[in-house]
Design an enzyme around this catalytic site. Structure first.
Site, PDB file in Angstrom:
ATOM      1  N   CYS A 122       0.822  -1.226   0.000  1.00 17.07           N
ATOM      2  CA  CYS A 122       0.000   0.000   0.000  1.00 17.07           C
ATOM      3  C   CYS A 122       0.847   1.263   0.000  1.00 17.07           C
ATOM      4  O   CYS A 122       0.342   2.357  -0.225  1.00 17.07           O
ATOM      5  CB  CYS A 122      -0.953   0.004   1.193  1.00 17.07           C
ATOM      6  SG  CYS A 122      -2.076  -1.387   1.168  1.00 17.07           S
ATOM      7  N   HIS A 265      -3.522   7.070   2.179  1.00 12.76           N
ATOM      8  CA  HIS A 265      -3.978   5.722   1.850  1.00 12.76           C
ATOM      9  C   HIS A 265      -5.323   5.465   2.532  1.00 12.76           C
ATOM     10  O   HIS A 265      -5.495   5.716   3.727  1.00 12.76           O
ATOM     11  CB  HIS A 265      -2.942   4.703   2.323  1.00 12.76           C
ATOM     12  CG  HIS A 265      -3.384   3.297   2.128  1.00 12.76           C
ATOM     13  ND1 HIS A 265      -3.892   2.849   0.925  1.00 12.76           N
ATOM     14  CD2 HIS A 265      -3.416   2.240   2.978  1.00 12.76           C
ATOM     15  CE1 HIS A 265      -4.221   1.573   1.048  1.00 12.76           C
ATOM     16  NE2 HIS A 265      -3.946   1.181   2.272  1.00 12.76           N
ATOM     17  N   ASN A 295     -10.366  -0.150  -0.357  1.00 14.04           N
ATOM     18  CA  ASN A 295      -8.908  -0.041  -0.264  1.00 14.04           C
ATOM     19  C   ASN A 295      -8.311  -0.564  -1.572  1.00 14.04           C
ATOM     20  O   ASN A 295      -8.375  -1.761  -1.853  1.00 14.04           O
ATOM     21  CB  ASN A 295      -8.432  -0.877   0.937  1.00 14.04           C
ATOM     22  CG  ASN A 295      -6.926  -0.895   1.093  1.00 14.04           C
ATOM     23  OD1 ASN A 295      -6.187  -0.522   0.190  1.00 14.04           O
ATOM     24  ND2 ASN A 295      -6.471  -1.362   2.245  1.00 14.04           N
TER      25      ASN A 295
END
Ligand code: UT7
Length: 338
Positions: A122, A265, A295
């Site tokens: 990520c 994020h 996500n």
């Protein structure tokens, strides 16, 4: 305050773009696949829907990245052949070899631009921005594309056993074009990149039985799906997220207020709310779009930037902090004067 005091060249963000799959997967859709509810998902994560790529019919990470790169080039009003480098941040590479980025360069017609895949889960896009900036300072690279693209819905189980991860992830690609400029006020003001490999198994995708951690060898032996210690990652993220933002601000000599956008994020709305509270940030400073995308791993940070661009909220002279955290574990920032 000296801005970019050590910069040899300025670097500016001249294009932003994103691409999502056609198919939307709502929380209601998930209710029919596993024991979960729209209410639980919204309360615990803030997610209402996510996109799911149709991998079987060719909607792969390469296809998504191509869409994002083409839109980013159009926003920059640049031809593919203007690119010197293409860095593709992803943990959904099509094959171990060749790098997916090489095929991407070929597909968009970017000649012999240097290209590689960049794996930092990520944090991929944030770390790749720092890397690209460094290369542009020291190498002969004038125009660099940094794209984040992931298709994690391929690596989760759409059933009750896998529900912890299945509700969280979505597929997308997004990115930026960076261009060298004589204006040395533009570029990176501060950055941080960290890892803790001792916690590798908080988020991992085992390929063979030898990759399984001790606990999973006894119980969850599924291969090629994401194994996630959701609560552990959540606790890590809440603390680390605020600390890395604070450390970056201190090192750059910038106050929390002096940053126009925190482009973070999107892994769980509650993690983002905790950071907002810690720094007393107004909602418009820390944009949340997890409700629409879930996500999306390396695509998540540039997807937020693209939302801001589409809303006409990205302007020259602003300060933007990119923030990532995730598998590895990894965490980091990239603070830009744009
Ligand atoms: O990019 C970085 C990647 N990952 C993350 O950032 C993940 C961070 N973690 C999270 O976002 C949260 O930990 C989750 C959303 C994954 C889970 O939320 P939680 O509040 O930590 O739930 P939990 O895992 O502690 O589980 C609480 C309960 C459990 O039931 P019992 O044992 O209390 O009866 C779970 O079985 O919720 C249950 N549960 C669910 N129920 C309905 C877990 N997932 C679901 C679900 N639907 N999808």
């Amino acid at each position: 305050m000296p801005i970019n005091a050590n910069a040899l060249s300025g670097v500016e963000i001249v294009g932003i773009g994103a691409h999502t799959p056609d198919k939307v997967l709502t929380n209601k859709d998930l209710e029919s696949m596993m024991d979960t509810s729209d209410e639980w998902i919204q309360q615990r994560t803030g997610i209402k829907q996510r996109y799911r790529a149709d991998h079987e019919n060719g909607e792969t990470v390469l296809y998504l990245a191509k869409g994002a790169l083409e839109k980013t080039l159009a926003d920059a009003k640049m031809a593919p052949t203007d690119l010197d480098l293409v860095i593709l941040a992803t943990m959904s590479q099509e094959m171990t070899c060749p790098p997916t980025a090489c095929r991407l360069v070929n597909m968009v017609g970017a000649g012999n631009a240097g290209a590689w895949d960049f794996s930092a889960a990520c944090c991929g896009f944030v770390f790749a921005m720092n890397n690209a900036y460094g290369l542009m300072q020291t190498g002969n690279y004038n125009n660099v594309a940094v794209i984040g693209a992931d298709t994690l819905t391929q690596s989760v189980e759409f059933n009750t056993h896998g529900r912890g991860a299945a509700i969280l992830f979505g597929d997308a690609a997004a990115g930026v074009i960076l261009r060298k400029t004589d204006d040395t006020s533009k570029g990176i003001l501060g950055q941080a990149m960290h890892s803790d490999g001792a916690r590798w198994d908080d988020l991992y995708i085992p390929k063979t039985v030898h990759d399984l951690n001790e606990a999973d060898r006894e119980g969850n032996t599924q291969l090629n799906v994401l194994h996630m210690n959701g609560a552990g990652v959540f606790r890590f993220a809440v603390g680390t997220f605020s600390k890395v933002i604070g450390d970056t601000l201190d090192a750059a000599g910038v106050s929390a207020d002096e940053v126009d956008h925190y482009v973070c994020h999107q892994s769980n709305r509650r993690i983002l709310d905790a950071a907002k509270e810690r720094f007393g940030l107004a909602d418009e400073k820390l944009h949340v779009n997890i409700d629409r995308f879930g996500n999306t791993v390396a695509a998540s940070v540039p997807l937020v930037l693209n939302d801001l661009r589409e809303a006409g909220r990205v302007h020259a002279g602003q300060r933007v902090m990119f923030v990532g955290f995730g598998g590895g574990l990894t965490w980091g920032t990239s603070l830009w004067q744009i």
